[in-house]
Design an enzyme around this catalytic site. Structure first.
Site, PDB file in Angstrom:
ATOM      1  N   ILE A  41       0.890  -1.275  -0.058  1.00  0.00           N
ATOM      2  CA  ILE A  41       0.103   0.060  -0.021  1.00  0.00           C
ATOM      3  C   ILE A  41       0.924   1.230   0.042  1.00  0.00           C
ATOM      4  CG2 ILE A  41      -1.643   1.344   1.327  1.00  0.00           C
ATOM      5  CD1 ILE A  41      -2.867  -0.966  -0.069  1.00  0.00           C
ATOM      6  N   GLY A 185      -6.182  12.369   6.076  1.00  0.00           N
ATOM      7  CA  GLY A 185      -7.009  13.449   5.771  1.00  0.00           C
ATOM      8  C   GLY A 185      -6.558  14.776   5.728  1.00  0.00           C
ATOM      9  N   HIS A 443      24.254  28.781   8.720  1.00  0.00           N
ATOM     10  CA  HIS A 443      23.423  29.881   8.356  1.00  0.00           C
ATOM     11  C   HIS A 443      23.457  30.469   7.043  1.00  0.00           C
ATOM     12  CE1 HIS A 443      21.272  33.634   9.161  1.00  0.00           C
ATOM     13  NE2 HIS A 443      22.297  34.429   8.627  1.00  0.00           N
TER      14      HIS A 443
END
EC number: 1.8.1.4
Length: 464
Positions: A41, A185, A443
Site C-alpha cells: 500500500i 485526511g 546559516h
C-alpha cells in the site's frame, strides 16, 4: 522457482520487502508472497503516490503566487487527470524498482494470496485459484492495513470514498468533506484545496492532527482557515445522505446539527489490519483487538511465525515496519539487535506547512512528571524561511530541566520533515540541550531554528 525456503514473507510492503532483502543479505533463501503490486500500500497507494500529488499541488501553488517572487506568468490551470497520471507513473516506477531489488537479492516473488497452515506451512492461492503449499523454516506476516470503515460512513467508492479512490478520481470534485484529520485526511485536504476544491474538515477530537503537540495543531488550524478551508473540531459525522446529486453530510456539533452539501465525502478515520483469512485462528496465532501479539523481536506465540508492521502494536508507519523487519530477521539469524525504541519514532505529515515530530508532547512530558525547559522559534524570524517565502510555523523543543535530556521536538513549516532526523539521531545518542545549543548550525538555513529554539529554552536566544 524453489519450493525450499528458509523464510517466506507474506506481504511485500515496506515491512515485508525490507525484511526479505535483509534476510537474503544474511544468507537465507527467501520467498515473498504478494497478491497485488510489489511494494504494498505505501508504495502503490499511500506514501509515494500521495507525495507525487502533493508536489503537483505545490508546483501549482508556486505558479499562482509567482508574482510574490518577482516573476510574472500567465494564468496557471490545473490538469487533474495529468496530476493523477503522474502520481500513478511514479508509483509504477517505484514498484518496478522493488522487482529489481528482489531479483538482485535472489528473492522469489510468489504471486498470490498467502495463508499460514499448521506445521510452519504457507498455502498460496494464485489468480486462477490454484493452490501451492510451501514448507519454509520461518514465516513473517507483513500483511499491512486498509482504510477503516465506520458503520455510519460506508465507503461506496463513488460519493463516499477512501484514500485509494481519492488518488484516482475521474474528475476533480468542486467540494469535499474530509472526515478525520490525521495524516491522510490532512494531506488530501491540502491537495484538493490547493487545486481549487472547496474543503470542509470534520474532526471528532478538540484539535486537528490530534496526535501532535497542541501548539502545532492550533497553528495548522489557523493556517488552513486563513487559506479558506472550513475546519470543524469537536464534531462528528452521524450520517451521509447520498440519494441526490450531492451528498448531504449530517454533522453533530456542540451547537447542534449542521448539514453540509458536497460532491464527495472522504473517509479518513484510520486503518484496519489485514489479518482476516490468513490462517491465524487455524494455526493458533494469538491476537488482541485486531493485532497480532508478538514479543520485542516480533515472534508470535507459535514457533517460527513472526509478524511485523501495521498488524502488530505500534505506529502504523512505513519506516516502523521496515525497522521491525530488519530487527526480526537479524534476531532470527542469530544476531543480537537492539529492540526498537518506540519512544523515538518520528512522525511526518506532508501538507503545507509540513509537520514533523518525535518524542513527548509538552502535555505528555508534564504528565510523566518531568520539570521542563521549553523553547520555540518561529520561522517568521528565520532569514532562510523569509527569503524562501515560507515564514509560517515554528520549531518547538522540550528538554528535561534537571539533566538536559531531549524529551521531544515538534515542527511545523516548510521542509521540516527533512529536519526531524537531527532530533531522532540526537535523542538516540542521548544528546543534551547544552550540546545542541553549542553545536554550530549553518546559516542561513531553516534547520538552524532547532538551535535557536534550544537557545530559547535555555534563555540564550539571540534572534528573538
Amino acid at each position: 522457482m524453489s519450493t525450499q525456503y528458509d523464510l517466506i514473507v507474506i506481504g511485500s510492503g515496506p515491512g515485508g520487502y525490507v525484511a526479505a532483502i535483509r534476510a537474503s543479505q544474511l544468507g537465507m533463501k527467501v520467498g515473498i508472497v504478494e497478491k497485488a503490486e510489489l511494494g504494498g500500500i505505501c508504495l502503490n497507494w499511500g506514501c509515494i503516490p500521495t507525495k507525487a500529488l502533493l508536489k503537483s499541488a505545490q508546483v501549482f501553488d508556486y505558479i499562482t503566487h509567482a508574482e510574490d517572487y518577482g516573476v510574472k506568468v500567465s494564468k496557471a490551470e490545473t490538469d487533474f487527470t495529468g496530476m493523477v497520471k503522474r502520481s500513478r507513473d511514479v508509483a509504477g516506477g517505484m514498484s518496478k524498482g522493488i522487482q529489481f531489488l528482489l531479483k538482485k537479492n535472489k528473492i522469489d516473488h510468489i504471486a498470490g494470496f498467502g495463508k499460514v497452515l499448521k506445521g510452519t506451512k504457507v498455502e498460496v492461492t494464485d489468480d486462477k485459484d490454484a493452490k501451492t503449499v510451501y514448507s519454509p523454516k520461518n514465516i513473517i506476516l507483513a500483511t499491512g492495513g486498509r482504510a477503516r470503515e465506520l458503520p455510519n460512513l460506508p465507503i461506496d467508492g463513488k460519493k463516499i470514498i477512501g484514500y485509494r479512490q481519492a488518488m484516482v478520481l475521474d474528475k476533480q470534485p468542486k467540494s469535499m468533506v474530509v472526515v478525520g484529520s490525521g495524516a491522510i485526511g490532512i494531506e488530501f485536504a491540502y491537495f484538493y484545496h490547493t487545486i481549487g476544491t472547496e474543503i470542509t474538515i470534520v474532526e471528532y477530537m478538540p484539535n486537528i492532527v490530534p496526535n501532535e503537540d497542541v501548539d502545532v495543531s492550533k497553528q495548522l488550524e489557523r493556517t488552513y482557515k486563513k487559506k479558506g478551508m472550513k475546519v470543524m473540531t469537536n464534531s462528528e459525522v452521524t450520517s451521509v445522505d447520498t440519494k441526490g446529486k450531492k451528498c448531504k453530510v449530517h454533522v453533530k456539533t456542540k451547537k447542534g446539527e449542521e448539514i453540509i452539501e458536497c460532491d464527495v465525502v472522504l473517509s479518513a478515520v484510520g486503518v484496519s489490519t489485514n489479518i482476516e483469512g490468513i490462517g491465524l485462528e487455524d494455526v493458533g496465532v494469538a491476537t488482541d483487538r485486531g493485532q497480532v501479539v508478538v514479543d520485542e523481536f516480533y515472534q508470535t506465540n507459535i514457533p517460527n511465525i513472526y509478524a511485523i508492521g501495521d498488524i502488530v502494536k505500534g505506529p502504523a508507519l512505513a519506516h516502523v515496519a521496515s525497522a521491525e523487519g530488519i530487527i526480526c530477521v537479524e534476531k532470527m539469524t542469530g544476531h543480537n539487535p537492539e529492540p526498537l525504541d518506540y519512544d523515538n519514532i518520528p512522525g511526518c505529515t506532508y501538507c503545507a506547512p509540513e509537520i514533523a515530530s518525535v518524542g513527548y508532547t509538552e502535555k505528555k512530558a508534564k504528565e510523566a512528571g518531568y520539570e521542563l525547559k521549553v523553547g520555540k522559534f518561529p520561522f517568521s524570524a528565520s532569514g532562510k524561511a523569509k527569503a524562501g517565502g515560507a515564514p509560517d510555523g515554528f520549531i518547538k523543543v522540550i528538554y528535561d530541566a534537571k539533566y538536559g535530556e531531549w524529551l521531544g521536538a515538534h515542527m511545523i513549516g516548510a521542509n521540516v520533515t527533512e529536519m526531524i532526523a537531527e532530533v531522532v539521531v540526537a535523542r538516540k545518542l542521548e544528546t543534551t540541550g547544552h550540546e545542541i545549543l553549542k553545536a554550530v548550525h549553518p546559516h542561513p538555513t531553516m534547520s538552524e531554528a532547532i538551535m535557536e529554539a534550544t537557545a530559547a529554552a535555555y534563555d540564550e536566544v539571540i534572534h528573538l
